[in-house]
Every structure is written in C-alpha cells, then in structure tokens.
Design a protein around this motif. Structure first.
Motif, PDB file in Angstrom:
ATOM      1  N   ASN A 293       0.857  -1.186   0.000  1.00  0.00           N
ATOM      2  CA  ASN A 293       0.000   0.000   0.000  1.00  0.00           C
ATOM      3  C   ASN A 293       0.891   1.232   0.000  1.00  0.00           C
ATOM      4  OD1 ASN A 293      -1.838   2.034   0.427  1.00  0.00           O
ATOM      5  ND2 ASN A 293      -2.993   0.913   1.967  1.00  0.00           N
ATOM      6  N   THR A 295       0.313   4.365  -0.685  1.00  0.00           N
ATOM      7  CA  THR A 295      -0.228   5.558  -0.016  1.00  0.00           C
ATOM      8  C   THR A 295      -0.026   5.453   1.480  1.00  0.00           C
ATOM      9  OG1 THR A 295      -1.909   5.548  -1.722  1.00  0.00           O
ATOM     10  CG2 THR A 295      -2.254   7.022   0.117  1.00  0.00           C
ATOM     11  N   ALA A 296      -0.363   4.283   2.034  1.00  0.00           N
ATOM     12  CA  ALA A 296      -0.210   4.100   3.474  1.00  0.00           C
ATOM     13  C   ALA A 296       1.252   4.215   3.867  1.00  0.00           C
ATOM     14  CB  ALA A 296      -0.776   2.750   3.892  1.00  0.00           C
ATOM     15  N   TYR A 299       2.050   7.781   4.208  1.00  0.00           N
ATOM     16  CA  TYR A 299       1.467   8.337   5.429  1.00  0.00           C
ATOM     17  C   TYR A 299       2.175   7.823   6.676  1.00  0.00           C
ATOM     18  CZ  TYR A 299      -2.521  10.819   3.418  1.00  0.00           C
ATOM     19  OH  TYR A 299      -3.300  11.724   2.759  1.00  0.00           O
TER      20      TYR A 299
ATOM     21  N   ARG B 372      -8.280   2.006   5.070  1.00  0.00           N
ATOM     22  CA  ARG B 372      -7.943   0.961   4.099  1.00  0.00           C
ATOM     23  C   ARG B 372      -6.964   1.477   3.048  1.00  0.00           C
ATOM     24  NH1 ARG B 372     -11.087  -3.386   4.799  1.00  0.00           N
ATOM     25  NH2 ARG B 372     -10.263  -4.296   2.897  1.00  0.00           N
ATOM     26  N   ILE B 373      -7.159   2.716   2.608  1.00  0.00           N
ATOM     27  CA  ILE B 373      -6.308   3.237   1.540  1.00  0.00           C
ATOM     28  C   ILE B 373      -5.065   3.924   2.099  1.00  0.00           C
ATOM     29  CG2 ILE B 373      -6.210   4.961  -0.300  1.00  0.00           C
ATOM     30  CD1 ILE B 373      -9.115   4.242  -0.919  1.00  0.00           C
ATOM     31  N   GLN B 374      -5.233   4.699   3.165  1.00  0.00           N
ATOM     32  CA  GLN B 374      -4.098   5.502   3.622  1.00  0.00           C
ATOM     33  C   GLN B 374      -3.387   4.896   4.826  1.00  0.00           C
ATOM     34  OE1 GLN B 374      -6.890   8.629   4.127  1.00  0.00           O
ATOM     35  NE2 GLN B 374      -5.803   9.961   2.711  1.00  0.00           N
ATOM     36  N   GLY B 375      -3.984   3.851   5.406  1.00  0.00           N
ATOM     37  CA  GLY B 375      -3.423   3.400   6.676  1.00  0.00           C
ATOM     38  C   GLY B 375      -2.766   2.039   6.694  1.00  0.00           C
ATOM     39  N   LEU B 376      -3.503   1.024   6.225  1.00  0.00           N
ATOM     40  CA  LEU B 376      -3.082  -0.338   6.558  1.00  0.00           C
ATOM     41  C   LEU B 376      -2.327  -1.005   5.423  1.00  0.00           C
ATOM     42  CD1 LEU B 376      -6.454  -1.363   8.190  1.00  0.00           C
ATOM     43  CD2 LEU B 376      -4.334  -0.908   9.385  1.00  0.00           C
ATOM     44  N   PHE B 377      -1.419  -1.919   5.831  1.00  0.00           N
ATOM     45  CA  PHE B 377      -0.733  -2.777   4.870  1.00  0.00           C
ATOM     46  C   PHE B 377      -1.368  -4.158   5.003  1.00  0.00           C
ATOM     47  CE2 PHE B 377       2.390   0.280   6.528  1.00  0.00           C
ATOM     48  CZ  PHE B 377       2.610   0.991   5.364  1.00  0.00           C
ATOM     49  N   ASN B 379      -0.810  -6.794   3.404  1.00  0.00           N
ATOM     50  CA  ASN B 379       0.074  -7.934   3.166  1.00  0.00           C
ATOM     51  C   ASN B 379       1.030  -8.152   4.326  1.00  0.00           C
ATOM     52  OD1 ASN B 379       1.380  -5.517   2.631  1.00  0.00           O
ATOM     53  ND2 ASN B 379       2.777  -6.436   1.166  1.00  0.00           N
ATOM     54  N   LEU B 380       0.960  -7.321   5.348  1.00  0.00           N
ATOM     55  CA  LEU B 380       1.892  -7.444   6.466  1.00  0.00           C
ATOM     56  C   LEU B 380       1.144  -7.772   7.747  1.00  0.00           C
ATOM     57  CD1 LEU B 380       4.264  -4.410   5.813  1.00  0.00           C
ATOM     58  CD2 LEU B 380       4.556  -6.779   5.121  1.00  0.00           C
ATOM     59  N   GLU B 384       4.080  -5.429  12.119  1.00  0.00           N
ATOM     60  CA  GLU B 384       4.724  -4.513  11.183  1.00  0.00           C
ATOM     61  C   GLU B 384       3.803  -3.344  10.845  1.00  0.00           C
ATOM     62  OE1 GLU B 384       7.055  -6.307   8.032  1.00  0.00           O
ATOM     63  OE2 GLU B 384       6.858  -8.213   9.045  1.00  0.00           O
ATOM     64  N   ALA B 388       5.379   0.358  11.546  1.00  0.00           N
ATOM     65  CA  ALA B 388       5.882   0.883  10.270  1.00  0.00           C
ATOM     66  C   ALA B 388       6.659   2.193  10.400  1.00  0.00           C
ATOM     67  CB  ALA B 388       4.741   1.028   9.272  1.00  0.00           C
ATOM     68  N   GLU B 431      -7.974  -9.476   8.675  1.00  0.00           N
ATOM     69  CA  GLU B 431      -8.715 -10.408   9.533  1.00  0.00           C
ATOM     70  C   GLU B 431      -9.279  -9.711  10.768  1.00  0.00           C
ATOM     71  OE1 GLU B 431      -6.173 -13.916  10.227  1.00  0.00           O
ATOM     72  OE2 GLU B 431      -5.036 -13.245   8.497  1.00  0.00           O
TER      73      GLU B 431
END
Lengths: 416, 537
Positions: A293, A295-296, A299, B372-377, B379-380, B384, B388, B431
C-alpha cells in the motif's frame, strides 16, 4: 481440505509437515520433486548413458593390478585384470575393473567409465543448477522490484553491458595474473556498471514520475545498443575473450569432484542474502509495505522514493554479479549475452509466487522458479525434443503457474 | 408553479448499509416543474435517497412510483427508461474522450463499420448547446472547467423525443456545486431553474443553505435517515431549516449571547457522551505557549490562508461539511501536500515543506481518514503495521531488525489499546474488525514520542463499543498532555470531545467556537456560509 476446515484455525503449534506445506514455496518444491522423479524414472527405463571420469594418481602413489583371486601383479594381460589397488601413504583404495576402462600409465591416470541415469547424475544436476544460476541471481533482485509493484525490463541488457565492460578489463590483464587480482577486479567492474545502470532506472522512474515499464523498456534498448557498439568500435568484434586462466578454470570454473559448483554456490549465497535482506531488515520490510500500500507507506513516513531507487540499484548490481560469473564460466563475452533474459527472470519470479500487483513474493520462490525453468529445458533435451519447443512449453508453464497461484490465493481469501 | 398532482412519489423508503440505517421509512412526493431540495447533515441520508430514486441503490423496503408506474428497486435501467436521470460526481466520465463521445457513450452512432463522428458531434452539440453554446464538443472532456463538465453531465440527460419533448422527467442533482466556483455555481443554478420551468422535476441534493434559497421551490429535510419536514422555501427562514436539520428548538446564531446555560444548548446525545467519556481533568491553559502553530497555510485549490494554535493537552475539534478542506489541512500540516505554503511549527521548529520524516521527528502523528487506503498494509502482519513508522529506530545500525524489541513494543501497544488479534505477526489487518483496525492505526501513532496527533474521522464505520473505547483513549491521552487536532463529521462526538472547535468551509477557517459557544447550530451556521474572499475586498 475438509479436515483443515474443521481444525481450529489458530493452532499455535501445528505439526511440522503441515507448517512446511503451508509455506508458499512448498508447491514449487513439490513440482520440482515431481519433475525430477519423472525424469529419473524415465532414466531408469531407458538405456543409461556412459560417463567418463579421469582419476589422476598422486605422484607418490603406487598402483598394482589385481587378478580375480585378488593377487597383486605389476603387469597383467588386460582381459585378466579384475581391478586396481592404489596405495598412498599406507592407505589403499581399490577400483573394480567393472568401472575402470583402463589405466593410462603415461599420464598415470585411471580412466573410469560408469553407466549413469541420463537425468539423475551428478554432472547433469549441477549443470541444471549452473544454467539456472545466471538468471536466478538476477531474479533475487527482480523479486524486490516486483514486490514493489514495479518491473525491470532492462536486466538482460544491463547483464550484457556488464559482461562486455568486464571482458574489456579482463582481456587487458596479463595471462598470469592471480585470481586474487582478477576476480575482485572483474567483480568490481561488472557490479559498478550494473549499479550505475540500476540507479539510473530507479532515479529516472522516481525522479521523472514515469512508470518503470517505460523507463526500463527504453534502457533495455539503449544498453543493448551500447553493448554492441562499444566492442565494435574498440575491437571490431562481436565477442571478447582471452582472460587470465586464474579467473576462469582457476576460480569460477574450478573443478571439484568432476563438477563445477562455484556458480551454484554463489547463487545460493546470493539467495540467502536476498532472503535475509527482505525478511530480516527494515529496508526489506519497507519494500513489502510500499508494495502492499504505497499511499499508506507515505502516510507512515516511509521514504518511498529512496527505497524504490535502492531496489532498482541492487537489481542492477546483481546483473553485474551474474555477468561476472558468466565471464568466468564461459571465458568470453558475446554482445548478445543475456538477450531476452528479462523474460526468464520475470518468469522465474512470477512462477516463484511473486504478485505483479505488488506486496507479495519470496527470493527462495524466485530461485526455485528459475530451477523449474531449467528443469523444463532439461526435460525437453532428455526427451530429445527440438529446442524450438522450449518457448512454447515455458510460456505455458508461466501461465499455468500463475493461474494455480492465484486460485490458491482466492481460496485462501475466501476462507479468511 | 407546481401542478396539483405529483409525478414522482417515494413511499416508506428504508435502506440499510451494514449496521447503519441510512434511511428509515421516508415518504416524499415530487411535482413536475419544481426544484425540490433534499437537505440534511452529513449522513442524514439525502444522497442515498437521491440514488434510490435513480435506481443506483436498491431500497430494502418501500416503493418508488413515477407517473403511476412502480419502479424496479435498484434498476438503473428501469429508472432510466422511466425518465429519471442522475448527475453526480462518482458517475464516471472519461476525461480522455471528447465531449461528444462522452455524451454518446451509451449509443455511439456508426456508419457502416466506422464511428460516424459527424453525427455524434451533431447529437452532442444539440444536447450541450441547449445549456452552453460555447462548449466545443470535439474537445476532450478533461480540458473543460469543472463547471462545464458538470453542465455536460446535465446535458446528457436532456435527450429529446422526435416530437421535441424532453424524454427525461426527473433529474437528480447530487451535490452539483461542491467542486464549482461561485460564478460557475450561479450559472448552474440558472440552468436548474430554467429546466424546471420546462416542466422537469429537479431533485437538488445539497447542504448549501444559500443555494436552497436561491433556486429551490421546496425543501425536504432528513435527519439520521428519517423524514423531518417538507417546506415551501418562500415561507421558511434559515434558522428554522437549521433547527429541523439538528432536531431541536434552539436559538439562532444572532441570539447566541443569550446562551447563559451552555449545557442546555447541547443535545442530549452530546451530554450523554460527555458523561460517558468524562471531562478533562483540568481546563486547558489557552494562555500557555501553543505547541503547534499553523500560520497562513494555503494550497492551490485546497486551502486558503488557514491559521490555528493548539496547546498541550487540548483537543481542538475541526467541524465542517464534506469537502470543507479538513483532511486537506491535515495533509498540508503533515507535509503530504508538498504544494502547501505558509508556516507550521511544533515547539517553534519549522516543519512545513521539510518532509514527512521531519514532521514525525518533531513529534507529529497522523491517523488519516481512510484506513484501508491511507493506513493499513494488508500484506503485512499486525506487528509490522503498528511499527511501520518506527521500525528503523528499533534496528541495529546495519538495519537488521531486533525482533525481541519489536515484539515487546507491539505487545505493549496491543495491550494498552486492547486490540483483539489472534497473533502478533501471523494475523493481517484484513482479519481484524473495523474497530480493531482503527485502534491499530491509533496505536501506531499515539506513542510516547508523539506530541501532536492529527485524528481524521477516528471512529468512521466502527461499532459503538469500540467508539466509546476510542473516545476514552483520546480523552486520557489529552489529559496526559497530548495535543490533538480532531476532525469528525459526527456532531455529538465532535462536541463531546473538543475543548474548542474551529469550523472550516471551502478551504478556509470560517470561525472559532469556544466551549460556551459549541453547539451544533453554530457549527452548521458557520459551515454553510458562503465563500469569503478576503483578498478581493
């Protein structure tokens, strides 16, 4: 499958086998084992091939011929020889005449001939791994690029340029130069050229905000052009050879037990280093974060551009490393070295489970992917299929591998 | 003006999105020839009603009847054939294609095997030039100003029968002026009136008070998905509308000095929240040196000369409607928006224009609006995701991670923020429940090194229980001296948590409300004010 569903989803200590199977690479290992088993079986069912090995005797060793009763003879008619006994410093080794064709007394060499499985024999296996090494090393870097959701189409051309520049340096060394000069010098030259090219890829796509597909497509053509123009301008040839032997047979093509394992060892070390960087360092986790991600990542204060440029740079450097071992193994550089390598490298990475959408991929998977590609090549050779069919089978393998992998992902996502 | 019989009737409409009741038993009638506004606060359900009428959403219960015919719920096609058109920003246009192609996209004229460009241009021109004869239909749509793009969208609804009568009966305009300048907005309102005078029903979804009074005939107010009232615009005044939107009898802004008892001016909901969260341990010392100073921050097209001070231990709320520039202000302060000009200091250290990492080093944290778009990864793992921004501080000088330190830090934060996760490193954010995802992001930024925390909609889309946990976390952190800037569209939340409130609109700070002025009415009145042009006067 149903069993797994009923099991508690978060068992902290599942059995070892299950843990191994849960690994992303387990499928690849299974495929490799399956192909190898099939080829070995084919080898068993068809007449074996004869493999000749020369056993050079030590200058202090003594050799006697043995008859069927085990008595030693200095000389014996060839049809009565049952074996040879070699004694060195009080230790004796016996060779049966079943495997020894003859003893060449002038060269003090035993000529050993063995019937081997046409697939499952030492030199064929090492050859497969060696052929995979050239692009497996690059695939280690490509894994990082693809995890970033990027692409690098210029790896084959970088490899070609590094090889030509490295060859120009090596060919000017005196033939008796020691490996401790030739090897570091060649590595330094090739990897410097690769690093510069990789950095150019990253810096241009990030600095100019152009998709790496476009930048590396352009670089692919530019660097290939340079690879052809430079040797033609300076030497008027398409290939550069004549390196110090300490660099070729003295190091990269050094023989151990009848095989040439140096390249494979370098490939394994590179893969371990790549795995370590991607999973155990902050830099590696940042690569995954950006790919997952972007963008994330921004940020979260991750230096997105720096990380991306560094990944392209490392990929370039690995192209240089691969080019250097190519020079050492073949003892010459051709201007078309590494032609279409980008396809093999990307295929290895993708077969290894990396997602072109980014965020997912493993170095070990990429190396296994490279080995699968070589195994497929080898299969076709063993079955005496025209090598033109290679591309057809390879293309199909890529599509099948990716479809299987994505189906697996979808099923997992549905369960979660 | 209005015919005696309505042509479009929505009866007992209810709509649920997950746990949110977006519309609850709403009945409204629309007449031919009227401009009918749907108004309400953020989340009141006005846009949802518009989309149900146009068939973009399917209602759970209730019926939509046009000229005696019942529409199939959620069928855009059925609504289209019945003559209902919707113009709204999320409906994709293709900016790379010409105006003509965009207008004929559903039915491209052909001549043999090729596209008949001449016919296409003729058709498009016939539509567009009813509204604006100066638009060149062969130009790519992306070259037009936002106002003209909006006009093209409306024009697409104005196709005619062979006899010259309009096919469309009803046009739904969803926040048509939100991205337009004042002059463009006024042209659009003229067009709206003109279309209504031709007998069309215009449904005008907006939250801009001035537009309602300029161009609408009737206005229906929704609140929390429920129908409040339908008013004839000429017989109602602004305070009454605001009152209907908020739902209680309150004094108009001009009488605010009469508010001697501040608690009576806050809604019961806010007061209940306040009791639940608890109030500040001690009042914020506003005379103290502010920790965060924002001076004259502007960004092209987003922010216009914003100023604010934030003191240690203070929760400064930022109110305003969607598109007011609140998230844009946060992006500028955090250096995400690299075009922002002005000055931002933390402890008198300048951070603006020096990169996100400088802002972080100075003690700034930012929980952005869209997790969802600006915060979380995704796949990790959870570990992590939380670490981050700080993972490099826990590694050795070569950048090799120290797992023991990492896991220790993660375990502490998971414990403090009560994040429910099966495993620290195996579980991925996908999850987790929405509430736990949000707590994860707050845990990422609410650390001992953070001095100023920007929270953008910290409780959007999460369950009530987690909301109240987050409120308490915010309150406790402020009591411990953390300075917090809070953006929220949920009025009770904003009112209950904030020590002070700034109201934004059109990228400007419209005004400040101190604790005794903090009411929903005052916020809405400031937020719906017209754009101001300080430089022009």
């Amino acid at each position: 499958m149903t069993k797994a569903k009923n099991a508690p989803p978060k068992n902290p200590n599942p059995p070892l086998l299950k843990r191994l199977l849960a690994h992303q690479e387990s499928g690849l290992v299974l495929v490799i084992i399956l192909i190898m088993a099939l080829l070995s079986l084919y080898g068993v069912l068809t007449p074996p091939i004869k493999q000749k090995t020369l056993i050079k005797l030590h200058e202090n060793a003594t050799i006697v011929r043995l008859d069927t009763q085990g008595n030693e003879h200095e000389f014996l008619a060839a049809n009565k020889i049952a074996g040879y006994r070699v004694t060195l410093d009080g230790q004796t080794t016996e060779y049966s005449s079943n495997t020894i064709e003859r003893y060449d007394s002038a060269d003090r060499t035993l000529i050993q001939v063995r019937s081997v499985n046409r697939f499952f024999n030492k030199s064929n296996l090492v050859l497969i791994a060696t052929n995979a090494s050239f692009f497996a090393i690059i695939a280690v870097g490509m894994t990082g690029v693809i995890i970033l959701a990027g692409i690098d189409l210029s790896v084959g051309s970088i490899y070609g340029l590094c090889a030509i520049v490295g060859a120009m340096v090596l060919t000017n060394l005196p033939p008796e130069t020691g490996w401790y000069i030739a090897v570091p010098l060649a590595l330094l030259t090739c990897m410097t050229v690769g690093t510069i090219c990789g950095f150019a890829n990253g810096a241009m796509s990030e600095g100019l905000s152009v998709h790496p597909f476009v930048i590396t497509l352009g670089m692919m053509a530019i660097l290939r052009g340079l690879t052809v123009v430079i040797p033609q301008g300076l030497f008027g040839t398409q290939s550069i050879g004549g390196f110090p032997t300490s660099f070729t047979t003295g190091f990269f093509k050094a023989e151990f037990y009848g095989v040439y394992p140096v390249l494979v060892i370098i490939m394994i070390l590179t893969a371990i280093a790549g795995w370590f960087v991607l999973s155990k360092t902050v830099f590696g986790r940042r690569v995954f974060a950006i790919g997952g991600n972007e963008t994330a990542a921004k940020y979260a204060g991750i230096p997105v551009k720096k990380v991306k440029i560094l990944v392209y740079t490392i990929t370039g450097a690995l192209c240089g490393l691969s080019a250097c071992i190519y020079l050492g193994y073949y003892g010459a550089a051709e201007t078309n070295a590494g032609n279409a390598y980008e396809l093999q490298v990307i295929a290895a990475t993708v077969i290894g489970g990396a997602s072109l959408m980014g965020g997912r991929g493993t170095v070990i998977g990429a190396v296994l992917g490279a080995i699968i590609i070589q195994l497929i090549n080898n299969t076709l050779i063993i079955f005496s299929v025209d090598t033109s069919y290679n591309q057809i089978v390879m293309g199909a393998a890529i599509i099948i591998a990716v479809v299987i992998d994505q189906t697996k992902q979808r099923i997992q996502a549905r369960r979660a | 003006m209005s015919d005696p019989t309505p042509n479009l009737i929505a009866t007992n409409i209810s709509k649920r999105f997950g746990i949110t009741q977006a519309l609850d038993d709403v009945t409204v009638s629309f007449y031919p020839g009227e401009v009918h506004a749907l108004m309400g606060e953020n989340g009141a359900g006005k846009s949802t009603l518009g989309k149900i009428l146009a068939g973009l959403h399917a209602q759970n219960t209730g019926t939509v009847v046009i000229n005696g015919r019942k529409l199939i719920p959620g069928s855009l096609d059925d609504a289209f054939h019945a003559g209902i058109r919707i113009v709204h920003q999320e409906l994709a246009q293709c900016p790379n294609l010409s105006v003509a192609e965009n207008l004929c996209l559903h039915d491209i004229p052909t001549k043999g095997m090729t596209v008949d460009f001449a016919e296409m241009k003729r058709r498009a021109a016939a539509l567009v030039h009813q509204l604006d004869p100066d638009i060149d239909v062969s130009k790519p749509l992306g070259y037009l100003s936002p106002g003209r793009r909006q006009i093209c969208q409306i024009a697409a609804s104005l196709d005619k029968n062979p006899d010259g009568s309009m096919i469309a009966k009803v046009i739904v305009l969803d926040e048509p002026t939100s991205s337009l300048s004042i002059s463009e907005a006024s042209i659009l309102m003229d067009i709206t009136r003109d279309l209504a005078s031709q007998g069309l029903t215009i449904i005008y979804v907006s939250h801009r008070m001035s537009e309602i009074f300029t161009c609408c005939d009737r206005v229906t107010i929704l609140r929390d998905g429920k129908f409040v009232a339908t008013n004839i615009v000429s017989k109602i005044d602004e305070p009454t509308l605001v009152e209907q939107m908020i739902g209680r009898r309150i004094e108009a802004l001009k009488n605010k000095s009469d508010n001697t008892n501040q608690s009576s001016s806050q809604s019961i909901e806010t007061q209940a929240l306040k009791t639940q969260i608890g109030t500040a341990d001690h009042p914020v010392d506003l005379s103290a040196e502010p920790i965060l100073k924002v001076r004259n921050i502007s960004s092209p097209g987003k922010l216009d000369d914003c100023n604010l001070d934030l003191h240690p231990g203070e929760v400064l709320g930022i109110g305003g409607l969607v598109g007011a520039g609140r998230s844009e202000l946060f992006d500028a302060i955090f250096n995400i928006d690299t075009r922002a000009k002005g000055s931002v200091t933390i402890d008198n250290t300048q951070i603006l224009g020096k990169g996100i990492r400088t802002a972080m080093a100075a003690g700034l944290g930012y929980v952005p609006e869209d997790r969802r778009i600006q915060g979380l990864f995704f796949n990790l793992g959870i570990d992590e995701n939380i670490l981050a921004p700080v993972m490099h501080t826990m590694a050795n000088p070569l950048g090799i991670r120290d797992r023991a330190t990492e896991l220790d830090a993660v375990a502490k934060r998971i414990n403090r923020f009560q994040i429910k996760t099966a495993s620290l490193s195996q579980t991925t954010p996908g999850e987790l429940s929405g509430g736990n995802q949000q707590k994860l992001l707050i845990a990422r930024w609410m650390t001992e090194n953070t001095k100023v925390l920007l929270l953008d909609e910290p409780t959007r889309g999460i369950d009530v229980g987690t909301k109240s946990e987050i409120y308490k976390l915010i309150r406790h952190a402020a009591d411990d001296g953390l300075a917090i800037l809070l953006v929220s569209s949920e009025m009770p939340e904003l009112l209950a948590l904030s020590d002070r409130i700034l109201v934004m609109g059109d990228g400007q700070i419209k005004g400040q409300l101190t604790e005794d002025q903090m009411t929903q009415t005052n916020i809405l009145t400031l937020a719906t004010q017209e754009k101001t042009f300080a430089q022009a006067t």
